[in-house]
Structure formats: structure tokens, C-alpha cells
Design a protein around this motif. Structure first.
Motif, mmCIF file in Angstrom:
data_model
loop_
_atom_site.group_PDB
_atom_site.id
_atom_site.type_symbol
_atom_site.label_atom_id
_atom_site.label_comp_id
_atom_site.label_asym_id
_atom_site.label_seq_id
_atom_site.Cartn_x
_atom_site.Cartn_y
_atom_site.Cartn_z
ATOM 1 N N PRO A 1 2.793 -3.971 0.875
ATOM 2 C CA PRO A 1 3.099 -3.673 2.286
ATOM 3 C C PRO A 1 2.390 -2.389 2.720
ATOM 4 C CG PRO A 1 4.981 -3.194 0.873
ATOM 5 C CD PRO A 1 3.967 -3.869 -0.005
ATOM 6 N N LEU A 2 1.880 -2.387 3.926
ATOM 7 C CA LEU A 2 1.148 -1.237 4.443
ATOM 8 C C LEU A 2 2.115 -0.104 4.779
ATOM 9 C CD1 LEU A 2 -1.449 -3.048 6.732
ATOM 10 C CD2 LEU A 2 -1.790 -2.134 4.443
ATOM 11 N N GLU A 3 1.680 1.119 4.464
ATOM 12 C CA GLU A 3 2.501 2.298 4.694
ATOM 13 C C GLU A 3 1.992 3.055 5.918
ATOM 14 O OE1 GLU A 3 2.270 4.595 1.181
ATOM 15 O OE2 GLU A 3 2.983 2.988 -0.151
ATOM 16 N N LYS A 4 2.895 3.860 6.486
ATOM 17 C CA LYS A 4 2.535 4.689 7.634
ATOM 18 C C LYS A 4 1.781 5.922 7.180
ATOM 19 C CE LYS A 4 6.485 3.373 10.541
ATOM 20 N NZ LYS A 4 7.629 3.888 11.324
ATOM 21 N N ARG A 5 0.939 6.460 8.065
ATOM 22 C CA ARG A 5 0.266 7.718 7.780
ATOM 23 C C ARG A 5 1.106 8.896 8.231
ATOM 24 N NH1 ARG A 5 -5.741 8.349 9.968
ATOM 25 N NH2 ARG A 5 -4.636 7.919 11.919
ATOM 26 N N GLY A 6 1.851 8.712 9.302
ATOM 27 C CA GLY A 6 2.708 9.765 9.839
ATOM 28 C C GLY A 6 4.000 9.170 10.348
ATOM 29 N N LEU A 7 4.849 10.033 10.897
ATOM 30 C CA LEU A 7 6.166 9.601 11.345
ATOM 31 C C LEU A 7 6.077 8.650 12.522
ATOM 32 C CD1 LEU A 7 9.224 9.936 11.007
ATOM 33 C CD2 LEU A 7 9.115 11.867 12.596
ATOM 34 N N PHE A 8 5.069 8.828 13.397
ATOM 35 C CA PHE A 8 4.983 8.028 14.618
ATOM 36 C C PHE A 8 3.931 6.920 14.525
ATOM 37 C CE2 PHE A 8 6.334 12.338 15.788
ATOM 38 C CZ PHE A 8 7.568 12.053 16.360
ATOM 39 N N SER A 9 3.431 6.635 13.344
ATOM 40 C CA SER A 9 2.447 5.564 13.193
ATOM 41 C C SER A 9 3.119 4.209 13.352
ATOM 42 C CB SER A 9 1.773 5.660 11.821
ATOM 43 O OG SER A 9 1.124 6.892 11.670
ATOM 44 N N ARG A 10 2.404 3.284 13.969
ATOM 45 C CA ARG A 10 2.881 1.904 14.107
ATOM 46 C C ARG A 10 2.068 1.034 13.165
ATOM 47 N NH1 ARG A 10 2.996 -0.376 19.901
ATOM 48 N NH2 ARG A 10 4.137 -1.990 18.752
ATOM 49 N N VAL A 11 2.748 0.501 12.168
ATOM 50 C CA VAL A 11 2.064 -0.214 11.086
ATOM 51 C C VAL A 11 2.867 -1.451 10.738
ATOM 52 C CG1 VAL A 11 1.498 -0.119 8.632
ATOM 53 C CG2 VAL A 11 0.888 1.776 10.100
ATOM 54 N N LYS A 12 2.169 -2.532 10.423
ATOM 55 C CA LYS A 12 2.807 -3.716 9.858
ATOM 56 C C LYS A 12 1.756 -4.498 9.076
ATOM 57 C CE LYS A 12 2.173 -7.050 13.631
ATOM 58 N NZ LYS A 12 2.830 -8.076 14.453
ATOM 59 N N GLY A 13 2.207 -5.441 8.254
ATOM 60 C CA GLY A 13 1.294 -6.276 7.501
ATOM 61 C C GLY A 13 1.221 -5.935 6.032
ATOM 62 N N GLU A 14 0.351 -6.671 5.312
ATOM 63 C CA GLU A 14 0.166 -6.501 3.878
ATOM 64 C C GLU A 14 -1.319 -6.504 3.545
ATOM 65 O OE1 GLU A 14 2.225 -9.816 2.223
ATOM 66 O OE2 GLU A 14 4.153 -8.781 2.117
ATOM 67 N N LEU A 15 -1.637 -5.899 2.391
ATOM 68 C CA LEU A 15 -3.011 -5.869 1.900
ATOM 69 C C LEU A 15 -3.018 -6.396 0.471
ATOM 70 C CD1 LEU A 15 -6.003 -5.094 2.174
ATOM 71 C CD2 LEU A 15 -5.402 -2.806 1.367
ATOM 72 N N GLY A 16 -3.844 -7.402 0.207
ATOM 73 C CA GLY A 16 -3.931 -7.982 -1.130
ATOM 74 C C GLY A 16 -5.030 -7.324 -1.946
ATOM 75 N N LEU A 17 -4.648 -6.747 -3.101
ATOM 76 C CA LEU A 17 -5.589 -6.050 -3.978
ATOM 77 C C LEU A 17 -5.397 -6.531 -5.409
ATOM 78 C CD1 LEU A 17 -5.184 -2.358 -2.724
ATOM 79 C CD2 LEU A 17 -7.001 -3.936 -2.120
ATOM 80 N N LYS A 18 -6.496 -6.459 -6.162
ATOM 81 C CA LYS A 18 -6.455 -6.681 -7.605
ATOM 82 C C LYS A 18 -7.128 -5.470 -8.248
ATOM 83 C CE LYS A 18 -7.776 -9.984 -11.242
ATOM 84 N NZ LYS A 18 -8.430 -11.272 -11.520
ATOM 85 N N VAL A 19 -6.355 -4.678 -8.977
ATOM 86 C CA VAL A 19 -6.822 -3.403 -9.520
ATOM 87 C C VAL A 19 -6.767 -3.479 -11.036
ATOM 88 C CG1 VAL A 19 -6.517 -0.904 -9.481
ATOM 89 C CG2 VAL A 19 -5.897 -2.258 -7.475
ATOM 90 N N PHE A 20 -7.837 -3.032 -11.694
ATOM 91 C CA PHE A 20 -7.892 -3.100 -13.149
ATOM 92 C C PHE A 20 -8.852 -2.050 -13.669
ATOM 93 C CE2 PHE A 20 -10.788 -6.128 -11.228
ATOM 94 C CZ PHE A 20 -12.008 -5.837 -11.824
ATOM 95 N N VAL A 21 -8.752 -1.792 -14.980
ATOM 96 C CA VAL A 21 -9.621 -0.841 -15.674
ATOM 97 C C VAL A 21 -10.502 -1.643 -16.636
ATOM 98 C CG1 VAL A 21 -9.717 1.151 -17.204
ATOM 99 C CG2 VAL A 21 -7.925 0.985 -15.498
ATOM 100 N N THR A 22 -11.795 -1.320 -16.665
ATOM 101 C CA THR A 22 -12.724 -2.046 -17.522
ATOM 102 C C THR A 22 -13.725 -1.083 -18.137
ATOM 103 O OG1 THR A 22 -14.365 -3.821 -17.593
ATOM 104 C CG2 THR A 22 -14.247 -2.545 -15.571
ATOM 105 N N ASP A 23 -14.212 -1.450 -19.308
ATOM 106 C CA ASP A 23 -15.269 -0.681 -19.971
ATOM 107 C C ASP A 23 -16.491 -1.556 -20.228
ATOM 108 O OD1 ASP A 23 -14.080 -2.293 -21.821
ATOM 109 O OD2 ASP A 23 -14.201 -0.851 -23.465
ATOM 110 N N ASP A 24 -16.622 -2.640 -19.464
ATOM 111 C CA ASP A 24 -17.753 -3.557 -19.622
ATOM 112 C C ASP A 24 -19.049 -2.830 -19.265
ATOM 113 O OD1 ASP A 24 -19.539 -5.593 -19.741
ATOM 114 O OD2 ASP A 24 -18.405 -6.978 -18.478
#
Length: 1008
Positions: free
Chosen positions: A107-130
Motif C-alpha cells: 500500500p502506498l504511504e503518505k509523504r506528509g500529513l496532508f498528502s492525498r494518497v491511495k493505491g498499491e505498488l507491486g514490487l519484487k525485491v531480491f539480493v543477487t551475486d550473479d
């Protein structure tokens, strides 16, 4: 070798429109370790899909856990200006290898107290040494050239450390992390565990000015007042001298010499002897062979190494630790002997004067071993050489955890006495997963009797866990179930998922129509509630064919029955392996959902006092005790202290805290494996202590003697006292306070909740899996220990617990009862002054209703401020009064300790059944009365009693007219004055509304 962080930006959903036309031109900007990447811009799309991958260079792999990945979503306007749409921030502790990574929608977070935010962001995060993967081309750097130069220099300095970090992150082996759990100060620990400096630095509590003269230890009873339990069962505060100084009132008065990081235990000195190897040993037998071993002796204490057969140059590399307080000799003898059938032969010895042995204190480097010539009984040194290292140190020494201990073995005992069962050890629970098997349908089933339709059901098995689907309503060759079955599995996945479709031919006869075997390591993993695609599997008649799986499916192409399944490993749940009231960990299984820790918990297990003898040895009552502490995935076990009812452990351990609403459990057990050759004895529980982290003040050192209370069939018994030192240090106060607003369990428990029966069944299976894994460790943590620490039997029926819970409920409502009683006295004018003041307050609140809520909250604020003076200064402990253990009937205790199913005689079972029926009869009466009142309310408008309903609807019409023409405040004022009228204006008979309500009909006359 270069470590990289891979980020796959998949998609966003339900973004905030920004272009004035109900859409947005969205793009994502990634920031990590002073690097920035951007995706392409998706125009006029509130649900953009990118599927773009980026790779960041990790400049300092050792600092990865302290780094964070930030993903910002912006809208690109017509004038090339960027408007903020939301952000996602992930800490380094949630990064996982590529094999464990899955797509998560954050879920998307606000930057400040009065920010208007909604929605989601799909991410795939990983660590690799390839090495074949190159880092992406970054945007212009966020830092200055000076920062870049310093960072490049830091990369060169860390280049030699990268392989170690990579191997640690890319493997599931936990042995490296186990080596960092020392018992006393080791300045390298903070670097090895990557603990933030704020968590490991010595804390200044402002006690430098408190340089008063030493006082004798003060013991305070922490349960004053009439509501307290017996003083002998109460918690007692102590003021011991620990490694960091003396503890007074939870604060540390520093000693003369500086303390290390681990300062919650008393310093204990040991004489360490490391026997490394020997060379050029003489031949002793007629055959010319030698079976050497070494005996290390100090007074009555001796330790023995293992022996080697026919070897003149053996290597042992064993360490022996002799407690200096118990030494009764000034001489240390290290004797080499030859193992023989009848009598062991003397080879040679080395003698040391103990007062000449050097001292060593970490972080000094380990003492280098030296070669010593062996002397015979006449003093001639021509019997070979022995490599030794001898020094005096403390339990802070690196050799302490794996050493043979004289206080654990006892006088005149060697290392052969169950040495594998007495060492201190750190264990890690296996990583548990929920396995969800959705059995949808089967097709083309072929029963043996072709003339009938099969009564088919599916049976699913993982290890010892077996579940079955419900039978279908109508028999068919293509049955459909669509049932979810839940199991527990542990990494590494050794078991297979076996699904068999069976036909219920007779009352006790089932015919297998086909099987399919699925390896658990091939099952798809998920961390949210996204839909998993179903698959069709061919059903095989024979188990060997089913084990071949996909290979057999490719090799043959012919007709086969098949089954439709949807299988996944649910990583979004927390697998409950403890009672929910005493959980020590609430994190989900999937590591990428873990947040950074909020603090550190330090536990010093000092000693135990007044323990009851648990066995007899040589005609004398003795105890061989050890302590086990559990918090989160980490279990610790102290060394076993032999032949002592007042053992001194002085071992210290540390845990990371992720949630304050968790509980630390410490148990004391008697080791039944010492002197037991077959290892079949059960370790006996002595008692346990629970400490809730949220009740501890930050930075305070709690030193208390905890009574070890155990319920026996004869009643509650105090088995002794356990002396502990506890400190909770907060690394992020803001994150800790923010935790109080977050859900207690992970999101999946609310998105797809499990039933109570499922939770109980899965928890039982999880405890069995953890117990089986830990019992295979060395030394083993036995099943009875794991079950006792996890409260595996807390769900069983107990009359005592039922009464205790009832009285707890009455205690909760006692405040409401007291207010009702006080208001009744006000209405009866027992104290006219109080009643007049209540009338005045009531009139004021009715005239000014806007003061009601401020008055209530101000009153609660003042109560909280007043109670702060009397706040508890100690962690809560088990209370016999609350547990209803001090007044329980012996037969109720006997019933509580009875096995399931019962083993008691028929007369006792009949008596208990009758007692349970009488209790259930009272509960049945209360439930019936509540249902009667509810049915009377329904009868007001149901015309069950036409005259009563006529009266009621007439009253409702009149009330509606009166309430419409009369101000509401006047009605409330008149109602309150009437309710609190003087007793002179009250009648002794019930009022008309009560009489009318009691005459309404209920459905009791319709019951059989």
C-alpha cells in the motif's frame, strides 16, 4: 564478486487521478544507497503496468540491514512538473535471495500529513551475486562529489569482506550466526551481528553522581496489600553486583573497572586447559600399539578426553574449564594414559602451579598453545610431547560454550557422563509455512466395480498430518469438492505432499482410485492473497508411479484419471506454534514482509536458589538442572549444573525485539539423561517464568527472584526461585510507538482468517514439528521441554481454569458494578450532599452537552496521572490467587492432570460427569434467561400478544408526537430528575414499564 539489489517494478493499482481528467501519467523513481532509477511514463493510466527490472550496486554489504529502498510514484504534468502519488519504503532486513522473492503489492504511504494518497505498488525485491548481471545506469547522483569519493574508498575497504556476506545471505545455514552468541562481553559481537550502535553501546543512566557506600542487598516484596498472594509466592527485587556494577532500583551504579557489552551476569573465573595434540608417544603394549587419552586433574575434579586406537600422534583439541571457586588444590596435572582392558597404563604427565598460570581477558587474542615434554613417575622427560594451553579467564572467554565444565560434571566424574547433554547451546526453530491445498475436482475416475458410481473423497497427507475432504452430495465419476485443507511444513522441505482419491466401498473398506505425489520444494510460494492458478495432475494407481511425477507424464501418453488442485505455500501468515496469549513472535513466514527490529532484549540467567531435589544419588537428594529461554525463533539452553540445588549459571543472551506485545519464557528443568545410558528418561519440569516485553521500561535493569510455581495433583508448590536480570533497550522509539497502531497479526490473518478449530489443529502440528527438529540437535532439546515451553496442553479442559476465567470476568466488570451501586445510592439519597452535587452536574451537562466528552476524557486523563504514582515497578508474574490455585478442590486438580482419554475408574468419571452436568445446567439457565429477554423485545412488534403490541404501538405514536414538540434537553432533564427522585416519591412495587415487559410472551412455552 559484487553484490546487487534487484528490483522488479511490476505494476500499480488504483492510483490517485492528477491530470484533471480522471487519469495520471505515472512513473516510479527508485532510490537506494545514493542511486536513483526511473521507469518509463505510462500515460493516462491509473493502473499502469511496467514489468521493468533494475539492479543497484551495494557499496557496503555489511551495512545492508541498515539501508532502505524507497520507491516514489509521480505524475508527470504537462509542464514537466512532478506530482506526488505515493511512496513505499522497505528496510534492508526484508531483502531476501532471488529464490525466496515473490511479487508483493505494498500500500502506498503518505509523504506528509496532508498528502492525498491511495493505491498499491507491486514490487519484487531480491539480493543477487550473479556476475552476469550488470547494474543499471543510474540517474544523476543525489550526493556531492566528496560523498562519492568517500563511498568509493569505502567500497575498496570492504572488497575483501564481500564473499563472506554473500555466502551468509545466499545460504540457509545458521551456524555462523550461532557462533556470535557469547555469554559475556565480546566487542566483536556488535560488528558480527550488524547491530546498530545505539543498541549495543553502554547506556548512561545518570548514576555517576550516586557514589554512595555499598549497602547489603535489599529484598523487597512486590505484592503489598490485602489482595496479594502468599509472600512466599511473591516476586522479590534484588540488588546484586553484576558485571556492569551494582543494580539498585533498576539502575546501574558503575563499578571501579569498565564493563563490557554483556554486563548482566556475575563474573566467574575458570581455569581453562586446552589439550591440542601429542607427538612421539612411546609404545606401551606388547604389540607395540598405544591407545592414548588425556586426563586433566585438579584436586577431586578430573576431565577425560576421548581415546584413539593405535596412534602415537593423536589430536584432541578439547577444552576443560574448572570453576576456580571449587578448586581445592594448587596444582594442575595433565596426564597421558594408555587405554587398556583391565587397567589403564601411565604414559607421562605435565604439572602446573595454578598461581603461576597467566590470566586472559577478552578481547585479548587466544593464548597460543605450547609443546611440553611429558615426564614419567621418576621425573625423566623422555615420554613424548603434549601441546597445551593453560590460562585463567571468565565465562566471557570464546572457549567457554564448548568447554567441559567441572561445575556441570562434579567431582570424580569424567567426560563420559552424558557430556553431549550438559553443554550450553543456542537453537533456532525451523522456518514454518502453512501449506494450502485446494482440492477442486476429479475427472474420469475408474472404480473396480464399473456398475456403480464411486463414493469418492480426497485424502491429503504431509508427513503425519492427514486430512480428508467431505463426501460429495451426489455420486459421480467426476466429483467436485472445492475444499481448502491447511497443513504445516518446515524448511528444508523433506516431506512430500501425497493426495489420494479413495472410494468408500463399505463401512470400513476404502479403495484407492489413484494417487499423486508433489514435492513441497516445487510448490509455488505467495506472501499475499493473490489467486494461485490450478493444475491438473494425473492419478496413478501405484505409489512408485506417483513418485515419478512429471517424468512419467512425459514418457507415456494414454488415458488417465486426473485431479484438479490449487497448492501454495502461504507465507503471509504467522505460523502459531505457541499459545496466542504468550506469543514471542508475530512476524509472517515470508522474510520480505519483515520490518526492522524496534529494540534489543538482554537476559542474564544468574542462579537458582532453594530447588527441590528431583532424584536421589548415593542416598542423597540431588538435582541436575539447566535453564531454557525462548523468544522468537531463538531458543537458548544453559549448561547443566550437576549435584546442586543452588546452581549458578551466569550466562547472558540477547534477542532482537520486533513487537512489544510479545512474551519471553524461561523454564528450569532437571536433566534426566545424566547417568541414563539409554537416554529414555524424560527431563522433569521444575517451573517457568513469563515476562511480557510491553511491561518493561526502556533501559531499566530488572533484577528479581522469580518463584518457580508448579501445579501438582496435590496443589500448587514452590519448587525454588530463579534469579534473572532483564533489560529492554529501544533502538527506535518512534517505530515502537507506531507498533501500537498496527494489527497484531500479519495481514493474511484478516484477509483470509483461519477458524478456531483450524488454528488449534495447526498449532498442535507446528509444536510437533518444532519439537521433532530440536530433539535432533546436539545436545537435544527434548520434546517434553518444547511442549512445556509452548504450553501445548493449555487448550484442555480444567474446572480450575474455568473458575479462574469466570472470576477474571467478574473482576473486569467490577468497576461497572461499583458505579451502578454508587448510582443506586445516589438515587436513594443515602448521602444528600452527593446526590445534590450529582443533580447539579447533571443539569450542567444537559444544558451544555458539548462538555460531556471533554469531561469524560479529562477525567480519564486525571485518573491516569494519579495512578502513575502507583505504577508497577516490576514485571508481572504468575499469581496463585488469579489462577485460583490456592483454593482449588483436590478432585478438580486430579481431573486436570488426568490424561485424554481418561484413565480413572467409572465411579470417578460418573461423579465428574454429574458435576459437569450441574455446572452446564446453570449455564443453560442463564443462556435461556438471556434468550427470553431478547424474545420479549421481538414480541413488542410481532403481534404475538395482540393487546401488548397494540399498547406498545399506541405508546410509540404518542411518544413520537411528544418528542417532536418537546425539546430534547427538557426530556433528558425530566428523565434524569425522575430517575434520581427522592425515596419518598418512590413506590416499593415494580414500575409499569417493567411490569409490561415481564408480561410479554417468549418462546419458552414452545420448547420441549
Amino acid at each position: 564478486m559484487n553484490l546487487k539489489l534487484g528490483v522488479e517494478v511490476v505494476a500499480a493499482h488504483d492510483l490517485m487521478p492528477k491530470d484533471g481528467q480522471g487519469a495520471a501519467n505515472a512513473f516510479v523513481e527508485l532510490r537506494f544507497d545514493h542511486q536513483r532509477f526511473r521507469t518509463t511514463i505510462k500515460e493516462k493510466d491509473l493502473n499502469p503496468v511496467w514489468n521493468e527490472s533494475f539492479y543497484f550496486n551495494i557499496s557496503d554489504p555489511n551495512d545492508l540491514s541498515n539501508l532502505s529502498l524507497e520507491a516514489y510514484i509521480y505524475h508527470r504534468g504537462k509542464d514537466n512538473s512532478n506530482s506526488f502519488l505515493g511512496k513505499v519504503c522497505l528496510t534492508g532486513t526484508s531483502f531476501v535471495p532471488y529464490s525466496d522473492a515473490v511479487v508483493l503489492h505494498y500500500p502506498l504511504e503518505k509523504r506528509g500529513l496532508f498528502s492525498r494518497v491511495k493505491g498499491e505498488l507491486g514490487l519484487k525485491v531480491f539480493v543477487t551475486d550473479d556476475p552476469s548481471i550488470r547494474s543499471s545506469n543510474p540517474l544523476p547522483a543525489l550526493d556531492s562529489p566528496l560523498d562519492r569519493d568517500s563511498r568509493s574508498a569505502r567500497v575498496q575497504l570492504q572488497s575483501q569482506q564481500v564473499p563472506n556476506v554473500i555466502s551468509k545471505m545466499m545460504s540457509n545455514d545458521k551456524s555462523e550466526s550461532r557462533r556470535t552468541f557469547h555469554h559475556l562481553p565480546n566487542p566483536n559481537v556488535a560488528q558480527q551481528q550488524n547491530i546498530p550502535s545505539a543498541a549495543v553501546q553502554s547506556v548512561n543512566y545518570g548514576m555517576q553522581e550516586m557514589r554512595s557506600q555499598p549497602q547489603p542487598p535489599v529484598v523487597r516484596s512486590m505484592y503489598p496489600g490485602s489482595s496479594a498472594q502468599a509472600p512466599d509466592y511473591s516476586l522479590k527485587e534484588t540488588s546484586p553486583y553484576l558485571g556492569g556494577g551494582r543494580i539498585v532500583g533498576g539502575r546501574v551504579i558503575p563499578g571501579d573497572r569498565p564493563s563490557g557489552t554483556y554486563d548482566l551476569v556475575e563474573k566467574m573465573e575458570y581455569l581453562f586447559v586446552r589439550v591440542v595434540k601429542a607427538r612421539d608417544l612411546p609404545h606401551m603394549d606388547i604389540t607395540g600399539s598405544l591407545d592414548p587419552y588425556v586426563e586433566v586433574r585438579v584436586g577431586n575434579y578430573k576431565g577425560i578426553t576421548r581415546h584413539f586406537e593405535k596412534r602415537q600422534n593423536p589430536e584432541w583439541n578439547q577444552v576443560f574449564a574448572f570453576a576456580k571457586d571449587n578448586l581445592q588444590s594448587s596444582v594442575l596435572d595433565v596426564v597421558v594414559k594408555d587405554k587398556d582392558l583391565l587397567k589403564d597404563d601411565f604414559v607421562g604427565f605435565v604439572r602446573f602451579e595454578i598461581h603461576e598460570v597467566p590470566r586472559r581477558f577478552p578481547p585479548d587474542s587466544p593464548l597460543a598453545p605450547e609443546w611440553y615434554r611429558l615426564a614419567d613417575k621418576d621425573g625423566r622427560k623422555d615420554k613424548g610431547e603434549l601441546m597445551l594451553a593453560v590460562w585463567i579467564g571468565t565465562q566471557a572467554d570464546e572457549a567457554f560454550p564448548e568447554a567441559w565444565h567441572s561445575d556441570a560434571i562434579g567431582p570424580d566424574d569424567g567426560s563420559s557422563v552424558a557430556y553431549g547433554h550438559i553443554r550450553s547451546k543456542v537453537y533456532h526453530s525451523p522456518r514454518l509455512w502453512y501449506v494450502r491445498v485446494n482440492v477442486i475436482e476429479a475427472q474420469d475416475l475408474v472404480p473396480s466395480d464399473r456398475s456403480r458410481f464411486p463414493d469418492a473423497y480426497a485424502k491429503v497427507q504431509i508427513g503425519n498430518q492427514v486430512l480428508k475432504t467431505k463426501p460429495v452430495q451426489s455420486r459421480a465419476m467426476n466429483p467436485m469438492w472445492n475444499e481448502d485443507l491447511m497443513f504445516v511444513a518446515a524448511e528444508p522441505f523433506d516431506d512430500h505432499l501425497v493426495i489420494s482419491v479413495e472410494d468408500r466401498v463399505g463401512a470400513s473398506k476404502d479403495e484407492i482410485l489413484g494417487r499423486v505425489v508433489i514435492p513441497l520444494n516445487t510448490v509455488e510460494r505467495r506472501a499475499d492473497d493473490r489467486l494461485i492458478r490450478g493444475r491438473w495432475y494425473n492419478l496413478e494407481k501405484h505409489m512408485s508411479d506417483a513418485m515419478e511425477g512429471e517424468q512419467r507424464k512425459k514418457d507415456k501418453d494414454k488415458f488417465s484419471s486426473r485431479i484438479h488442485l490449487r497448492v501454495c505455500l502461504d507465507g503471509g501468515y504467522h505460523v502459531l506454534d505457541e499459545s496466542t496469549h504468550y506469543s514471542s513472535d508475530l512476524r509472517p513466514t515470508a522474510k520480505q514482509l519483515w520490518k526492522s527490529h524496534i529494540g534489543m532484549l538482554e537476559l542474564g540467567i544468574l542462579n537458582a536458589e532453594g530447588l527441590h531435589p528431583m532424584k536421589t544419588r548415593d542416598g542423597k537428594g540431588v538435582s541436575d538442572t539447566y535453564c531454557v529461554a525462548k523468544y522468537g525463533h531463538k531458543w537458548v539452553r544453559t549448561r547443566t549444573i550437576n549435584n546442586s540445588v543452588s546452581p549458578k549459571y551466569n550466562e547472558q543472551y540477547t534477542w532482537e525485539v520486533y513487537d512489544p506485545a510479545t512474551v519471553l519464557t524461561v523454564g528450569v528443568f532437571d536433566n534426566s539423561q545424566i547417568g541414563n545410558t539409554n537416554g529414555s528418561g524424560r527431563d522433569v519440569k521444575i517451573g517457568k517464568v513469563r515476562i511480557r516485553i510491553s511491561t518493561l521500561e526502556t533501559g531499566r535493569v530488572y533484577t528479581h527472584n522469580y518463584p518457580l510455581l508448579v501445579l501438582h495433583p496435590s496443589g500448587v508448590k514452590k519448587m525454588g526461585e530463579l534469579h534473572l536480570a532483564i533489560r529492554f533497550s529501544c533502538t527506535s522509539f518512534v517505530n515502537m510507538m507506531f507498533k501500537y497502531s498496527k494489527p497484531l497479526l500479519p495481514k493474511m490473518h484478516y484477509a483470509r482468517p483461519l477458524s478456531v478449530m483450524q488454528q488449534d489443529m495447526l498449532r498442535h502440528q507446528a509444536v510437533n514439528i518444532v519439537a521433532a527438529r530440536l530433539s535432533r540437535a546436539e545436545p537435544p532439546l527434548r520434546k517434553e521441554v518444547v511442549e512445556y515451553m509452548s504450553d501445548a496442553d493449555s487448550h484442555l479442559w480444567s474446572m480450575r481454569r474455568s473458575k479462574a476465567n469466570f472470576f477474571r470476568l467478574m473482576s473486569v466488570f467490577s468497576g461497572l458494578f461499583a458505579v451502578a451501586k454508587w448510582f443506586g445510592e445516589v438515587c436513594k439519597w443515602k448521602n444528600p450532599i452527593t446526590t445534590v452535587l450529582v443533580h447539579v452536574l447533571f443539569v450542567m451537562l444537559v444544558c451544555f452537552p458539548e462538555l460531556i466528552l471533554p469531561t469524560v476524557f479529562l477525567y480519564m486523563f486525571l485518573i491516569g496521572i494519579w495512578n502513575w504514582r502507583y505504577r508497577p515497578r516490576y514485571p508481572p508474574h504468575m499469581n496463585t490467587r488469579i489462577s485460583y490455585a490456592d483454593a482449588v478442590h483436590p478432585d478438580e486438580l486430579d481431573e486436570e492432570f488426568d490424561t485424554f482419554p481418561t484413565t480413572r475408574g467409572s465411579d470417578i468419571v460418573r461423579m465428574r460427569y454429574d458435576r459437569l452436568r450441574s455446572v452446564a445446567g446453570r449455564i443453560q439457565t442463564v443462556v435461556g434467561d438471556v434468550a427470553t429477554q431478547g424474545e420479549r423485545l421481538q414480541a413488542l412488534l410481532s403481534w404475538r400478544d395482540p393487546r401488548a403490541t397494540t399498547l406498545y404501538i399506541t405508546f410509540c405514536l404518542v411518544a413520537a408526537i411528544v418528542l417532536y414538540v418537546t425539546p430534547f434537553q427538557v426530556l433528558v432533564l425530566l428523565g434524569g430528575v425522575y430517575l434520581m427522585r427522592h425515596p419518598r416519591f418512590r413506590g416499593k412495587m415494580p414500575s409499569a414499564p417493567i411490569n409490561f415487559f415481564r408480561r410479554l410472551p417468549a418462546r419458552t412455552d414452545s420448547m420441549l
